[in-house]
Design a protein around this motif. Sequence first.
Motif, PDB file in Angstrom:
ATOM      1  N   GLU A 129      -6.580  -9.202   2.814  1.00  0.00           N
ATOM      2  CA  GLU A 129      -6.964  -7.788   2.698  1.00  0.00           C
ATOM      3  C   GLU A 129      -5.909  -6.885   3.337  1.00  0.00           C
ATOM      4  O   GLU A 129      -5.574  -5.821   2.801  1.00  0.00           O
ATOM      5  N   ALA A 130      -5.370  -7.309   4.469  1.00  0.00           N
ATOM      6  CA  ALA A 130      -4.328  -6.535   5.142  1.00  0.00           C
ATOM      7  C   ALA A 130      -3.075  -6.466   4.271  1.00  0.00           C
ATOM      8  O   ALA A 130      -2.428  -5.422   4.183  1.00  0.00           O
ATOM      9  N   GLU A 131      -2.734  -7.566   3.612  1.00  0.00           N
ATOM     10  CA  GLU A 131      -1.568  -7.591   2.721  1.00  0.00           C
ATOM     11  C   GLU A 131      -1.781  -6.657   1.534  1.00  0.00           C
ATOM     12  O   GLU A 131      -0.872  -5.922   1.139  1.00  0.00           O
ATOM     13  N   LYS A 132      -2.989  -6.660   0.974  1.00  0.00           N
ATOM     14  CA  LYS A 132      -3.296  -5.763  -0.147  1.00  0.00           C
ATOM     15  C   LYS A 132      -3.196  -4.301   0.284  1.00  0.00           C
ATOM     16  O   LYS A 132      -2.674  -3.460  -0.452  1.00  0.00           O
ATOM     17  N   ALA A 133      -3.702  -4.001   1.472  1.00  0.00           N
ATOM     18  CA  ALA A 133      -3.635  -2.628   1.978  1.00  0.00           C
ATOM     19  C   ALA A 133      -2.182  -2.210   2.184  1.00  0.00           C
ATOM     20  O   ALA A 133      -1.806  -1.071   1.882  1.00  0.00           O
ATOM     21  N   GLU A 137       0.426  -3.368   0.530  1.00  0.00           N
ATOM     22  CA  GLU A 137       1.005  -3.171  -0.801  1.00  0.00           C
ATOM     23  C   GLU A 137       0.576  -1.827  -1.394  1.00  0.00           C
ATOM     24  O   GLU A 137       1.395  -1.126  -1.987  1.00  0.00           O
ATOM     25  N   ARG A 138      -0.706  -1.468  -1.232  1.00  0.00           N
ATOM     26  CA  ARG A 138      -1.192  -0.167  -1.737  1.00  0.00           C
ATOM     27  C   ARG A 138      -0.477   0.981  -1.045  1.00  0.00           C
ATOM     28  O   ARG A 138      -0.085   1.963  -1.677  1.00  0.00           O
ATOM     29  N   ALA A 139      -0.291   0.858   0.274  1.00  0.00           N
ATOM     30  CA  ALA A 139       0.398   1.910   1.029  1.00  0.00           C
ATOM     31  C   ALA A 139       1.832   2.062   0.545  1.00  0.00           C
ATOM     32  O   ALA A 139       2.336   3.176   0.393  1.00  0.00           O
ATOM     33  N   GLU A 140       2.507   0.943   0.275  1.00  0.00           N
ATOM     34  CA  GLU A 140       3.886   0.992  -0.220  1.00  0.00           C
ATOM     35  C   GLU A 140       3.936   1.608  -1.612  1.00  0.00           C
ATOM     36  O   GLU A 140       4.812   2.423  -1.907  1.00  0.00           O
ATOM     37  N   GLN A 141       3.001   1.259  -2.474  1.00  0.00           N
ATOM     38  CA  GLN A 141       2.957   1.845  -3.816  1.00  0.00           C
ATOM     39  C   GLN A 141       2.702   3.344  -3.737  1.00  0.00           C
ATOM     40  O   GLN A 141       3.301   4.120  -4.490  1.00  0.00           O
ATOM     41  N   ASP A 142       1.830   3.771  -2.832  1.00  0.00           N
ATOM     42  CA  ASP A 142       1.565   5.204  -2.646  1.00  0.00           C
ATOM     43  C   ASP A 142       2.821   5.926  -2.161  1.00  0.00           C
ATOM     44  O   ASP A 142       3.127   7.030  -2.614  1.00  0.00           O
ATOM     45  N   ARG A 143       3.552   5.303  -1.237  1.00  0.00           N
ATOM     46  CA  ARG A 143       4.775   5.900  -0.708  1.00  0.00           C
ATOM     47  C   ARG A 143       5.808   6.062  -1.830  1.00  0.00           C
ATOM     48  O   ARG A 143       6.422   7.123  -1.975  1.00  0.00           O
ATOM     49  N   ILE A 144       5.966   5.036  -2.649  1.00  0.00           N
ATOM     50  CA  ILE A 144       6.918   5.095  -3.760  1.00  0.00           C
ATOM     51  C   ILE A 144       6.493   6.155  -4.771  1.00  0.00           C
ATOM     52  O   ILE A 144       7.325   6.917  -5.274  1.00  0.00           O
ATOM     53  N   ALA A 145       5.206   6.250  -5.043  1.00  0.00           N
ATOM     54  CA  ALA A 145       4.707   7.256  -5.991  1.00  0.00           C
ATOM     55  C   ALA A 145       4.990   8.670  -5.478  1.00  0.00           C
ATOM     56  O   ALA A 145       5.378   9.550  -6.255  1.00  0.00           O
ATOM     57  N   ARG A 146       4.819   8.896  -4.167  1.00  0.00           N
ATOM     58  CA  ARG A 146       5.106  10.217  -3.598  1.00  0.00           C
ATOM     59  C   ARG A 146       6.589  10.549  -3.710  1.00  0.00           C
ATOM     60  O   ARG A 146       6.966  11.670  -4.063  1.00  0.00           O
ATOM     61  N   ILE A 147       7.447   9.582  -3.425  1.00  0.00           N
ATOM     62  CA  ILE A 147       8.891   9.799  -3.520  1.00  0.00           C
ATOM     63  C   ILE A 147       9.286  10.111  -4.959  1.00  0.00           C
ATOM     64  O   ILE A 147      10.063  11.041  -5.217  1.00  0.00           O
ATOM     65  N   ARG A 148       8.744   9.349  -5.904  1.00  0.00           N
ATOM     66  CA  ARG A 148       9.056   9.586  -7.314  1.00  0.00           C
ATOM     67  C   ARG A 148       8.604  10.985  -7.731  1.00  0.00           C
ATOM     68  O   ARG A 148       9.311  11.690  -8.447  1.00  0.00           O
TER      69      ARG A 148
END
Length: 90
Positions: A14-18, A20-31
């Motif tokens: 669950e911690a790994e999934k969280a 990964e979600r945080a990293e995807q959110d960060r990349i989406a904000r940068i994009r």
Amino acid sequence: FSSGNAERSAEAEEAEKAKERAEQDRIARIRQENCDRATRARTTLASGIRVSTTNAKGELEIMDDKARAAEMQRLDRIVAQDCGPMPITQ
């Protein structure tokens, strides 16, 4: 003992999934920020107004047609890359 190990494994997963979600959110904000900046800059260049840049010496230079076209192409690539859907990663 197996119950405790299963709990820790589930928590780690669950911690790994969280993470990964945080990293995807960060990349989406940068994009999105890149998309917004490129779109605004492209609109400015397309308007035809005179645009100046600063050279390596700190001097202002007015963009000529060749420089404007090169910058428009660069901005088009950014828009194509960052304004569309997220690329699928494996």
